[in-house]
Design an enzyme around this catalytic site. Structure first.
Site, PDB file in Angstrom:
ATOM      1  CG  ASP A 336    -144.828  17.936  -1.837  1.00  0.00           C
ATOM      2  OD1 ASP A 336    -143.785  18.434  -1.413  1.00  0.00           O
ATOM      3  OD2 ASP A 336    -145.945  18.495  -1.765  1.00  0.00           O
ATOM      4  CD  GLU A 365    -141.699  17.575   2.124  1.00  0.00           C
ATOM      5  OE1 GLU A 365    -141.142  18.673   2.286  1.00  0.00           O
ATOM      6  OE2 GLU A 365    -142.817  17.461   1.585  1.00  0.00           O
TER       7      GLU A 365
END
Ligand code: CA
Length: 628
Positions: A336, A365
């Site tokens: 993330d 990400e």
């Protein structure tokens, strides 16, 4: 500035309970928390950090007696309630259990530590690749396999399905119960939004505010259930990708009221929110101020920003990733907010994981439309500032953006920046691939849990939806499809995350519609599901799509043609955005059609002779296998 909640005030009172439950892992002294709770022999790096938490534990000395294992050093920190014990797990260490003794005056606490043998089978951690198609699941919203775990006493945020941002009760069992559905659709990997404990007073269902890095949230199940899910998935040829966050924790994390050091968090005493200005990490003119405000600022107030420059925390977080890979048998990690943590720490995190698991895969990400910003993080990129990364894969946000706008805008339109819209926009975005060290390793997707559903992005235009899905499933890279996209799930009139992540029909008892069985689905939803399944099951064994070369042609007159090809196979994909049937002149594609006489349409099953022109139905996509 953080919200003071009863949880935080009551944390010390709750500690005995936390210790008791962590005791389930080893049979250790119940007044101590030791993380990682156990470890393995067989890692290349022999050093192991144990974070020991217990009242005034820094007053204690540490001894152990076990062949091959020695105490290297013990680090004491600002809080007296922590000890960081560094062990050396030498090559002579064998799997087994031993006591670690903590002594002070006449008192001795024993902690029984366990070393297991690292799984020697490379299949156990076989990584996802572009040969896979990934199903992304938000566990709270997929299926409620166990209503008994919906509410857990003391955890707060009770189930309320009428609240889009509340917990809805989905869990690990719900996923395990429906592996057949996922497998039958043709998926070979699952990416699960985070399952670790989020003991937050509200808005906890999404899982991105970890309050315990070593424990699955009881409302999702247990560590053992997570491991069993991974095992069951593997037996069906499905690898599991764990969603991980090292940038931040939840403000109710157990260590928040007793932080080990004064620099455990960034802006520990004066919270600043991140500027979200990603480019600060790559901007050669960026001020130190802007870099700090971006990287050290908190994501949101309820997610304290972890300081990975603290070497103790750095070791803690890296070991945590290794622990889950080896405990579960993961097929990958989705990291993330990849550019938000300290970027030099991310170099070390990726390096260490790849040293221990040389064939592993991690996807980061980096949410930007700028491919240069994405390429910066990929392993092998030659960055002008010398930055080195070992990250194999990134989420291809630039291509997602281009796919959306390339389909949603008219062929003769101009974008806001006056670049041409339509298929040319998509074509040019893909043509930027030269900037990546390995574009075929990227993860591509029509949508995900943080953005409008693709069906909504395309204003519920079913023809464009089919083009988007066919594109993603035939393009270079590893495709990821969000749960429910196969049945046209949408979020009309709102971009609310809670609505984007709506409950999957059939996942709750009493649901009138059941997408697992098809019961109650509309004809269009069934057709979409069938369409996705047809392409997915076909793609599963098509090496030419997994790893073949890609050749595309400049879009003309509302059509876009590309080929995937290798030495033995060739696939021609044609998008036609025209509202009428088109006879596509094939002359232009000679270099790729030479030697092929016939084609079969993967979607319709239709066979055809390749002549001078190809019939394209109005607003259609054709995926054609070419035959000699
Ligand atoms: Ca449940």
């Amino acid at each position: 500035m953080t919200k003071k909640t009863p949880f935080r005030i009551a944390l010390w009172c709750m500690l005995p309970m936390l210790f008791l439950s962590s005791a389930a892992w080893g049979g250790q002294d119940s007044s101590l928390r030791v993380e990682p709770p156990f470890w393995w022999t067989g890692f290349k790096e022999s050093e192991l950090q144990l974070m020991v938490h217990g009242e005034n534990i820094s007053d204690y000395s540490v001894q152990l007696d076990y062949p091959g294992v020695t105490v290297q050093r013990v680090t004491r920190v600002k809080s007296p309630n922590y000890l960081f014990v560094y062990l050396d797990i030498g090559t002579g260490a064998i799997p087994g259990e031993f006591d670690i003794s903590f002594s002070h005056d006449n008192e001795t606490l024993e902690y029984r530590y366990r070393l297991q043998a690292k799984n020697p089978d490379p299949e156990f951690t076989r990584a996802f690749s572009s040969a896979d198609t990934i199903y992304l699941i938000t566990p709270d919203r997929f299926a409620n396999g166990d209503p008994d775990n919906d509410n857990i006493e003391g955890m707060g945020d009770a189930v309320d399905r009428s609240d889009p941002d509340g917990r809805h009760g989905g869990d690990i069992k719900g996923i395990a119960d429906n592996l057949d559905y996922i497998s039958k659709l043709g998926f070979t990997a699952i990416w699960l939004n985070p399952l670790l404990e989020n003991r937050m007073p509200s808005y906890s269902y999404h899982g991105y505010a970890s309050t315990d890095f070593y424990r699955v949230d009881a409302r999702f199940g247990s560590n053992e259930e997570y491991r069993d899910l991974v095992r069951q998935a593997r037996s069906r040829g499905i690898g599991v990708i764990m969603d991980m966050i090292v940038n931040h924790a939840g403000s109710e994390h157990w260590w928040m009221d007793d932080l080990p050091t004064g620099d455990w968090l960034n802006f520990q005493d004066n919270i600043q929110i991140t500027s979200h200005e990603h480019i600060s990490e790559q901007d050669m003119y960026a001020s130190e101020y802007d870099k700090q405000m971006y990287s050290d600022g908190w994501f949101v107030e309820t997610m304290p920003d972890l300081n990975q420059r603290n070497p103790l925390l750095a070791d803690y977080l890296t070991q945590n990733a290794l622990w889950w890979i080896e405990y579960l048998g993961l097929a990958g990690i989705r990291m993330d907010t990849y550019p938000y943590p300290d970027k030099y720490y991310m170099t070390e995190w990726t390096r260490r994981l790849m040293v221990e698991y040389p064939h592993f895969n991690m996807v980061g990400e980096e949410w930007t439309d700028n491919p240069a910003g994405v390429a910066y993080w990929q392993a092998g990129n030659r960055n002008k500032d010398g930055y080195v990364s070992y990250l194999p894969s990134l989420m291809d946000f630039p291509l997602q953006n281009a796919l959306r706008w390339g389909l949603a805008t008219d062929e003769d339109s101009k974008m806001e920046d006056l670049r041409p819209g339509g298929l040319l926009y998509l074509y040019r975005a893909l043509a930027n691939d030269f900037i990546y060290p390995d574009p075929s390793a990227l993860v591509i997707f029509p949508d995900n849990h943080d953005m409008s559903r693709i069906y909504t992005q395309l204003e519920e235009d079913y023809d464009l939806y089919r083009m988007a899905l066919a594109y993603v499933l035939t393009m270079r890279g590893a495709p990821q499809i969000y749960y429910g996209t196969e049945i046209l799930m949408a979020n009309p009139g709102t971009e609310g995350h809670g609505v984007i992540r709506s409950d999957f029909p059939g996942g709750w008892e009493g649901d009138r519609k059941n997408a697992f069985t098809g019961e109650g689905l509309s004809d269009k939803e069934l057709a979409a599901q069938n369409f996705v399944q047809t392409l997915l099951t076909w793609r599963r064994d098509k090496e030419v799509i997994h790893s073949g070369r890609l050749t595309h042609f400049v879009p003309e007159d509302g059509t876009y043609v590309y080929f995937r090809h290798d030495d033995s196979d060739s696939v021609m994909v044609v998008l036609n955005k025209n509202t009428e049937e088109v006879q596509l002149d094939l002359l232009r594609f000679d270099e790729r059609l030479e030697g092929y006489q016939k084609a079969s349409d993967v979607i319709t099953g239709e066979s055809m002779q390749l002549g001078g022109a190809l019939t394209l139905p109005a607003r259609s996509v054709r995926v054609l296998e070419l035959h000699r």
